[in-house]
Scaffold this active site. Structure first.
Site, PDB file in Angstrom:
ATOM      1  N   ARG A  69       0.856  -1.180   0.000  1.00 41.89           N
ATOM      2  CA  ARG A  69       0.000   0.000   0.000  1.00 41.89           C
ATOM      3  C   ARG A  69       0.886   1.222   0.000  1.00 41.89           C
ATOM      4  O   ARG A  69       1.689   1.412   0.914  1.00 41.89           O
ATOM      5  CB  ARG A  69      -0.861  -0.058   1.262  1.00 41.89           C
ATOM      6  N   THR A  91      -0.650   7.606  -1.051  1.00 40.11           N
ATOM      7  CA  THR A  91      -1.982   7.545  -1.683  1.00 40.11           C
ATOM      8  C   THR A  91      -2.882   6.499  -1.035  1.00 40.11           C
ATOM      9  O   THR A  91      -4.091   6.506  -1.239  1.00 40.11           O
ATOM     10  CB  THR A  91      -1.847   7.166  -3.169  1.00 40.11           C
ATOM     11  N   ASP A 138       1.075  -2.192  12.341  1.00 41.10           N
ATOM     12  CA  ASP A 138       1.451  -2.654  11.003  1.00 41.10           C
ATOM     13  C   ASP A 138       1.739  -4.159  11.051  1.00 41.10           C
ATOM     14  O   ASP A 138       2.734  -4.594  11.618  1.00 41.10           O
ATOM     15  CB  ASP A 138       2.682  -1.892  10.513  1.00 41.10           C
ATOM     16  N   ASP A 192       5.184  -5.412   9.540  1.00 41.54           N
ATOM     17  CA  ASP A 192       6.328  -5.047  10.374  1.00 41.54           C
ATOM     18  C   ASP A 192       6.364  -5.868  11.659  1.00 41.54           C
ATOM     19  O   ASP A 192       7.429  -6.286  12.115  1.00 41.54           O
ATOM     20  CB  ASP A 192       6.285  -3.553  10.716  1.00 41.54           C
TER      21      ASP A 192
HETATM   22  O1  LIG Z   1      -6.979  -2.452   3.160  1.00 41.86           O
HETATM   23  P1  LIG Z   1      -5.748  -1.659   2.829  1.00 41.86           P
HETATM   24  O2  LIG Z   1      -5.902  -0.199   3.143  1.00 41.86           O
HETATM   25  O3  LIG Z   1      -5.291  -1.885   1.422  1.00 41.86           O
HETATM   26  O4  LIG Z   1      -4.602  -2.124   3.816  1.00 41.86           O
HETATM   27  C1  LIG Z   1      -4.383  -3.464   4.131  1.00 41.86           C
HETATM   28  C2  LIG Z   1      -3.053  -3.905   3.614  1.00 41.86           C
HETATM   29  O5  LIG Z   1      -2.012  -3.233   4.318  1.00 41.86           O
HETATM   30  C3  LIG Z   1      -1.089  -4.194   4.816  1.00 41.86           C
HETATM   31  O6  LIG Z   1      -0.090  -4.479   3.902  1.00 41.86           O
HETATM   32  P2  LIG Z   1       1.113  -3.440   3.601  1.00 41.86           P
HETATM   33  O7  LIG Z   1       0.761  -2.547   2.476  1.00 41.86           O
HETATM   34  O8  LIG Z   1       1.524  -2.805   4.885  1.00 41.86           O
HETATM   35  O9  LIG Z   1       2.248  -4.409   3.039  1.00 41.86           O
HETATM   36  P3  LIG Z   1       3.147  -5.450   3.844  1.00 41.86           P
HETATM   37  O10 LIG Z   1       2.281  -6.645   4.111  1.00 41.86           O
HETATM   38  O11 LIG Z   1       4.243  -5.746   2.882  1.00 41.86           O
HETATM   39  O12 LIG Z   1       3.615  -4.791   5.104  1.00 41.86           O
HETATM   40  C4  LIG Z   1      -1.981  -5.383   5.076  1.00 41.86           C
HETATM   41  O13 LIG Z   1      -1.259  -6.579   5.248  1.00 41.86           O
HETATM   42  C5  LIG Z   1      -2.892  -5.383   3.882  1.00 41.86           C
HETATM   43  O14 LIG Z   1      -2.368  -6.054   2.763  1.00 41.86           O
HETATM   44  O1  LIG Z   2      -3.951  -1.085  10.528  1.00 46.97           O
HETATM   45  C1  LIG Z   2      -3.391  -1.480   9.484  1.00 46.97           C
HETATM   46  C2  LIG Z   2      -3.816  -1.067   8.219  1.00 46.97           C
HETATM   47  C3  LIG Z   2      -3.160  -1.532   7.123  1.00 46.97           C
HETATM   48  N1  LIG Z   2      -2.124  -2.377   7.285  1.00 46.97           N
HETATM   49  C4  LIG Z   2      -1.696  -2.781   8.511  1.00 46.97           C
HETATM   50  O2  LIG Z   2      -0.741  -3.555   8.618  1.00 46.97           O
HETATM   51  N2  LIG Z   2      -2.343  -2.304   9.583  1.00 46.97           N
HETATM   52 MG   LIG Z   3       2.790  -3.374   6.217  1.00 44.07          MG
END
Ligand SMILES: O=P(O)(O)OC[C@H]1O[C@H](OP(=O)(O)OP(=O)(O)O)[C@H](O)[C@@H]1O
Ligand SMILES: O=c1cc[nH]c(=O)[nH]1
Ligand SMILES: [Mg+2]
Length: 209
Positions: free
Chosen positions: A104, A108, A200, A203
């Protein structure tokens, strides 16, 4: 319209509380996510079709039920979805595993796809997309788009924590996709994080903060 199932079994709620706790370290966080994924897999497989076979017990011959060869694929949304795969595979060990890589954009909040690899027989499989978080819903909708574009016909979405905004986004864009969650939280904050949420997920799973 997508149906929404909240798996609020006491064991799931208990474990989720420690997943949320900011004092929970990476090792324990990973173990708990794995355990909750297994418990959710137990619930999500409730409707799997059965067939009758004959079995010989030490006492007699009997008719008994076995799963009737449903073809399932689990698809984690990278990265954080990876944390739920092994937990689901404990109960569905023969499932295939596809991968969709999305992150994400922090500015944006829009999802960006960087990887996709699915099992070959896409049209015949029942897909379960797994990701701990359903926040704005952008990533989930994009992952479902990606699966459908490649021919998927049957898709479920399973996550630990959802925001109402994310649930609505799936319902609006993919009314054929049912949603399975452990907790429906209150809202999103200004940075698109779920409140109260767990922070997160990627993370915390991989210790990258
Ligand atoms: O519903 P949304 O607003 O799209 O957010 C949710 C997304 O955000 C996080 O991933 P992230 O983008 O942090 O990637 P990562 O798993 O690599 O940390 C989570 O694991 C989802 O995939
Ligand atoms: O709360 C949140 C939203 C998006 N992605 C995450 O990992 N946590
Ligand atoms: Mg993430």
């Amino acid at each position: 319209m997508s149906k929404v199932y909240v798996f609020d079994h006491p064991l799931i709620q208990h474990k989720l509380t420690y997943i949320r706790d900011k004092e929970t370290g990476t090792k324990e966080f990973r173990e708990l996510v794995d355990e909750v994924a297994t418990l959710m897999a137990f619930e999500i497989t409730r409707e799997l079709p059965l067939e009758e076979i004959e079995v010989e017990t030490p006492v007699t011959k009997a008719k008994a039920k076995v799963l009737s060869g449903k073809k399932i694929a689990i698809v984690p949304i990278l990265r954080a979805g990876i944390g739920m795969v092994d937990g689901v595979l404990k109960l569905i060990p023969a499932a295939k595993v596809g991968h969709i890589g999305l992150y994400r954009d922090p500015e944006t909040l829009k999802p960006v796809e960087y990887y996709a690899k699915l099992p070959a027989d896409v049209e015949e499989r029942d897909f379960i997309i797994v990701d701990p978080m359903l926040a704005t819903g952008g990533s989930a909708v994009e992952a479902i788009n990606s699966l459908k574009k490649r021919g998927a016909k049957s898709i479920k979405f399973m996550c630990l924590i959802a925001a109402p905004e994310g649930v609505e986004e799936i319902q609006k864009n993919h009314p054929d996709v049912d949603i399975y969650i452990a907790a429906l939280d209150e809202k999103l904050n200004d940075h698109g994080y779920i409140v109260p949420g767990l922070g997160d997920a990627g993370d915390r799973l991989f210790g990258t903060k």
